[in-house]
Scaffold this motif. Structure first.
Motif, PDB file in Angstrom:
ATOM      1  N   ILE A 162       0.827  -1.192  -0.051  1.00  0.00           N
ATOM      2  CA  ILE A 162      -0.028  -0.045  -0.124  1.00  0.00           C
ATOM      3  C   ILE A 162       0.840   1.347  -0.015  1.00  0.00           C
ATOM      4  O   ILE A 162       1.685   1.138   0.657  1.00  0.00           O
ATOM      5  CB  ILE A 162      -0.658   0.175   1.279  1.00  0.00           C
ATOM      6  CG1 ILE A 162      -1.655  -1.065   1.316  1.00  0.00           C
ATOM      7  CG2 ILE A 162      -1.768   1.230   1.396  1.00  0.00           C
ATOM      8  CD1 ILE A 162      -2.420  -1.381   2.742  1.00  0.00           C
TER       9      ILE A 162
ATOM     10  N   GLN B 103      -5.483  -5.071   2.346  1.00  0.00           N
ATOM     11  CA  GLN B 103      -5.551  -3.702   2.102  1.00  0.00           C
ATOM     12  C   GLN B 103      -5.700  -2.844   3.246  1.00  0.00           C
ATOM     13  O   GLN B 103      -6.003  -1.821   3.346  1.00  0.00           O
ATOM     14  CB  GLN B 103      -6.668  -3.493   1.172  1.00  0.00           C
ATOM     15  CG  GLN B 103      -6.414  -4.175  -0.351  1.00  0.00           C
ATOM     16  CD  GLN B 103      -7.559  -3.571  -1.283  1.00  0.00           C
ATOM     17  OE1 GLN B 103      -8.574  -3.117  -1.020  1.00  0.00           O
ATOM     18  NE2 GLN B 103      -7.210  -4.139  -2.510  1.00  0.00           N
ATOM     19  N   GLN B 104      -5.103  -3.178   4.272  1.00  0.00           N
ATOM     20  CA  GLN B 104      -5.001  -2.367   5.615  1.00  0.00           C
ATOM     21  C   GLN B 104      -3.688  -2.807   6.503  1.00  0.00           C
ATOM     22  O   GLN B 104      -3.103  -3.829   6.418  1.00  0.00           O
ATOM     23  CB  GLN B 104      -6.112  -2.244   6.438  1.00  0.00           C
ATOM     24  CG  GLN B 104      -6.394  -3.895   7.039  1.00  0.00           C
ATOM     25  CD  GLN B 104      -7.758  -3.872   7.767  1.00  0.00           C
ATOM     26  OE1 GLN B 104      -8.152  -2.983   8.183  1.00  0.00           O
ATOM     27  NE2 GLN B 104      -8.081  -4.931   8.341  1.00  0.00           N
TER      28      GLN B 104
ATOM     29  N   GLU C  71       0.575   5.423   0.393  1.00  0.00           N
ATOM     30  CA  GLU C  71      -0.325   6.261   1.139  1.00  0.00           C
ATOM     31  C   GLU C  71       0.585   7.742   0.988  1.00  0.00           C
ATOM     32  O   GLU C  71       1.783   7.569   1.461  1.00  0.00           O
ATOM     33  CB  GLU C  71      -0.523   6.024   2.650  1.00  0.00           C
ATOM     34  CG  GLU C  71      -1.553   4.828   2.911  1.00  0.00           C
ATOM     35  CD  GLU C  71      -1.754   4.730   4.152  1.00  0.00           C
ATOM     36  OE1 GLU C  71      -2.758   3.827   4.757  1.00  0.00           O
ATOM     37  OE2 GLU C  71      -0.867   5.114   5.304  1.00  0.00           O
TER      38      GLU C  71
ATOM     39  N   TYR D 241       0.589  11.608   2.208  1.00  0.00           N
ATOM     40  CA  TYR D 241       0.136  12.509   3.238  1.00  0.00           C
ATOM     41  C   TYR D 241       0.379  13.670   2.964  1.00  0.00           C
ATOM     42  O   TYR D 241       1.644  14.276   2.515  1.00  0.00           O
ATOM     43  CB  TYR D 241       0.495  11.952   4.515  1.00  0.00           C
ATOM     44  CG  TYR D 241      -0.138  10.987   5.151  1.00  0.00           C
ATOM     45  CD1 TYR D 241      -0.990  10.840   5.809  1.00  0.00           C
ATOM     46  CD2 TYR D 241       0.419   9.638   4.727  1.00  0.00           C
ATOM     47  CE1 TYR D 241      -1.620   9.578   6.434  1.00  0.00           C
ATOM     48  CE2 TYR D 241      -0.033   8.572   5.100  1.00  0.00           C
ATOM     49  CZ  TYR D 241      -1.326   8.491   6.117  1.00  0.00           C
ATOM     50  OH  TYR D 241      -1.605   7.105   6.502  1.00  0.00           O
TER      51      TYR D 241
ATOM     52  N   LEU E   9      -4.554  12.288   5.075  1.00  0.00           N
ATOM     53  CA  LEU E   9      -4.153  11.274   4.055  1.00  0.00           C
ATOM     54  C   LEU E   9      -4.820  11.821   2.714  1.00  0.00           C
ATOM     55  O   LEU E   9      -6.092  12.217   2.741  1.00  0.00           O
ATOM     56  CB  LEU E   9      -4.856   9.922   4.458  1.00  0.00           C
ATOM     57  CG  LEU E   9      -4.825   8.886   3.326  1.00  0.00           C
ATOM     58  CD1 LEU E   9      -3.581   8.452   2.851  1.00  0.00           C
ATOM     59  CD2 LEU E   9      -5.617   7.763   3.825  1.00  0.00           C
TER      60      LEU E   9
ATOM     61  N   LYS F 279      -4.077  10.223  -0.535  1.00  0.00           N
ATOM     62  CA  LYS F 279      -4.583   9.221  -1.369  1.00  0.00           C
ATOM     63  C   LYS F 279      -3.956   7.985  -1.128  1.00  0.00           C
ATOM     64  O   LYS F 279      -2.797   7.961  -0.327  1.00  0.00           O
ATOM     65  CB  LYS F 279      -4.214   9.452  -3.162  1.00  0.00           C
ATOM     66  CG  LYS F 279      -4.795   8.668  -3.856  1.00  0.00           C
ATOM     67  CD  LYS F 279      -4.215   8.798  -5.531  1.00  0.00           C
ATOM     68  CE  LYS F 279      -4.767   7.891  -6.386  1.00  0.00           C
ATOM     69  NZ  LYS F 279      -4.403   8.385  -7.886  1.00  0.00           N
ATOM     70  N   LYS F 280      -4.613   6.832  -1.238  1.00  0.00           N
ATOM     71  CA  LYS F 280      -4.026   5.477  -0.851  1.00  0.00           C
ATOM     72  C   LYS F 280      -4.160   4.588  -2.218  1.00  0.00           C
ATOM     73  O   LYS F 280      -5.340   4.523  -2.771  1.00  0.00           O
ATOM     74  CB  LYS F 280      -5.061   4.854   0.099  1.00  0.00           C
ATOM     75  CG  LYS F 280      -4.536   3.579   0.547  1.00  0.00           C
ATOM     76  CD  LYS F 280      -5.526   3.117   1.742  1.00  0.00           C
ATOM     77  CE  LYS F 280      -5.196   3.473   3.024  1.00  0.00           C
ATOM     78  NZ  LYS F 280      -5.790   2.821   4.188  1.00  0.00           N
ATOM     79  N   SER F 281      -2.970   3.842  -2.633  1.00  0.00           N
ATOM     80  CA  SER F 281      -2.966   3.043  -3.659  1.00  0.00           C
ATOM     81  C   SER F 281      -2.611   1.560  -3.197  1.00  0.00           C
ATOM     82  O   SER F 281      -1.861   1.418  -2.291  1.00  0.00           O
ATOM     83  CB  SER F 281      -2.078   3.547  -4.610  1.00  0.00           C
ATOM     84  OG  SER F 281      -2.256   4.954  -4.991  1.00  0.00           O
TER      85      SER F 281
END
Length: 537
Positions: free
Chosen positions: A455, A498-499, A457, A459, A464, A466-468
């Protein structure tokens, strides 16, 4: 009487006045400065037995310093390593530190008494990082293990964390046994365990909330090495990742009614199948609308039944598991003064491109009259703007906004109606979109040296952007970035959920690894930033 006629030579008169001036000058008052400020920490002059003594058999140690001293916060500063059954009794007598050892010492063992910053002079509070070392054997162990403890999620240094070495190897040792060697991290997270005997050890670090050198509370943070460490030379620059385990116990943090028609419920962890059951009321139809947050650990109950009761007992379950019960005092309508539905929007002043207009209500609402939302572009009515609900209390007006253009938004009365039957009043908002040249761009190429999914991120400060979710080498383009400082964070997503996931000591699970880009990225308006991030895990 005849007056005296005295005549003095001119030279003697001049000499008299010169002497008078000198005396007056010497008599001027000058403020006392007290000399130079003392900036030196107390220094050891001598100790009995000497610091570094071998074949130690004494029970009293006397250390003399070069100035008068005092002790500050000794209980939180003193670390004896290895631990003693009873903490030494320590008192100050003028310039002398008297240490009385009240425990039986192990044979052929090197002990260090680390005072941290507990010893200072009595005038300027200059402290000294003092350590007294002795051995009950014939030599002093001299190996060391040092490094830094950081939070595993944000990599921030962790202060006042106990770093522990065990010469026992059962999995239960941090839960049941006290360690062999101990150190404490400073405000930079730095630690150093010194005077270690050559050998094999289990390594742990804990946030020891109850100060018993055991990992025995559910909210204590821990770090551990999956394998034992072999210490046969000085080891430095070790980075230790501290984490808090996910609690297996689900509990209710609070349930309260602070706003009319709204019950807030906060849990300590997310639920999968939340069930709310009233215990002292019987409803023939739906009595609430549930609004759950993104993480699933808190929710709002919007009441559909008003003024029928003044308190409510509820049972909270996750599937078949009863979490807790709660009694909630319910606000009545006489405490509620609203006469219209309050509506707000993000369309104000300077409006960012690449976004839509959000229309926010204070309670769940419905769109009664879509034609009552009017958007003007340079005074021309827009015909193709679409308004849709995205949350119980939020609508989105979607439109492809032009750069550097003036807009007017009108929301006419009665456009929205909430669950209490209240309707909005007129809302008018003027705004102007930014220019394309107001933004910067990041063109990112990521080259990982691992096979797992990951992932990325982005900042700005702590927000935050955007998260990809990615795999293997990847290219990402970040558009519409406002000028400022940005940082990038990578999470190795070992279980592909995804975390980020924390660790668990008993299960032998380390927290998922986090890597930050080496420096902050400065974004300037109308500027492209090409970044190649080659991951070196």
């Amino acid at each position: 009487m005849k007056a005296l006629n005295i005549r003095l030579p001119l030279f003697e008169i001049a000499s008299f006045f010169a002497m008078t001036l000198i005396l007056v000058s010497c008599a001027q008052i000058v403020p006392l400065t007290g000399g130079d400020k003392d900036v030196n920490a107390p220094k050891e002059v001598e100790s009995t037995p000497i610091n570094g003594a071998t074949n130690f058999t004494e029970t009293t140690i006397v250390v003399e310093f070069d100035e008068f001293i005092k002790l500050n916060n000794l209980s939180n500063q003193l670390i004896t390593s290895p631990l003693m059954e009873t903490t030494p009794e320590i008192v100050v007598k003028g310039k002398k530190l008297v240490i009385k050892i009240e425990s039986e010492l192990s044979e052929n063992t090197t002990y260090s008494l680390n005072f941290g910053n507990a010893i200072s002079d009595i005038t300027e509070n200059n402290d000294t990082n003092y350590k007294y070392v002795f051995s009950t054997g014939s030599y002093i162990d001299s190996l060391s293990y040092s490094g830094r403890v950081v939070n595993s999620f944000d990599l921030k240094p962790q202060e006042k964390i106990y770093v522990l070495l065990y010469d026992q190897f059962e999995d239960s040792v941090p839960l049941k046994e006290r360690p062999r060697y101990v150190a404490l991290t400073d405000k930079e997270g730095v630690f150093s365990i010194t005077n270690i005997a050559k050998g094999e050890y289990k390594f742990f670090a804990i946030n020891d909330i109850n100060s018993n050198y055991l990992f025995d509370l559910p909210n204590e943070e821990i770090a551990f090495k999956s394998e034992t460490i072999q210490i046969d030379s000085a080891s430095t620059d070790n980075v230790i990742y501290l984490f808090e385990e996910e609690s297996g116990l689900q509990f209710l943090d609070k349930a309260e009614n602070k706003e009319y028609g709204k019950i807030d419920i906060v849990l300590n962890r997310p639920t999968e199948n939340l069930i709310i059951t009233p215990l002292n009321q019987h409803f023939k139809k739906a009595w609430y609308i549930q609004d759950k947050n993104d993480t699933g650990d808190s929710l709002t109950l919007w009441l559909l039944v008003q003024d029928a009761f003044d308190n409510l007992d509820i049972e909270i379950k996750d599937g078949d598991n009863v979490i807790d019960t709660a009694n909630v005092q319910i606000m009545q309508s006489e405490d509620f003064n609203d006469t219209t539905l309050q509506v707000s929007t993000n369309a104000n002043g300077s409006f960012d491109l690449n976004q839509n207009i959000n229309i926010k209500m204070v309670r769940p609402s419905t769109l009664e009259k879509n034609g009552n939302i009017l958007l003007y572009e340079d005074s021309v009515l827009v015909q193709n703007a679409i308004c849709n609900p995205i949350e119980l209390t939020k609508f989105e007006l979607a439109y492809d906004f032009k750069e550097n253009t003036e807009y007017d938004l009108f929301i006419l009365p009665g456009t929205f109606e909430d669950i209490l039957g209240l309707k909005n009043d007129t809302l008018h908002s003027k705004f102007k979109t930014k220019k394309e040249s107001d933004y910067g761009i990041i063109n990112l190429t990521v080259t990982p040296n691992f096979s797992e999914n990951y992932i990325i991120e982005l900042y700005k400060k702590d927000k935050l952007i955007k998260k990809s979710f990615l795999q293997d080498s990847a290219d990402i383009k970040y558009n519409y970035l406002l000028p400022g400082e940005y940082k990038m964070k990578l999470i190795i997503d070992g279980n592909n959920d995804q975390q980020w996931n924390t660790g668990n000591y008993i299960k032998g699970l380390q927290p998922e690894k986090v890597i930050f880009y080496e420096k902050e990225i400065k974004i300037r308006a109308n500027w492209d930033n090409d970044i190649s991030w080659i991951i070196k895990e």
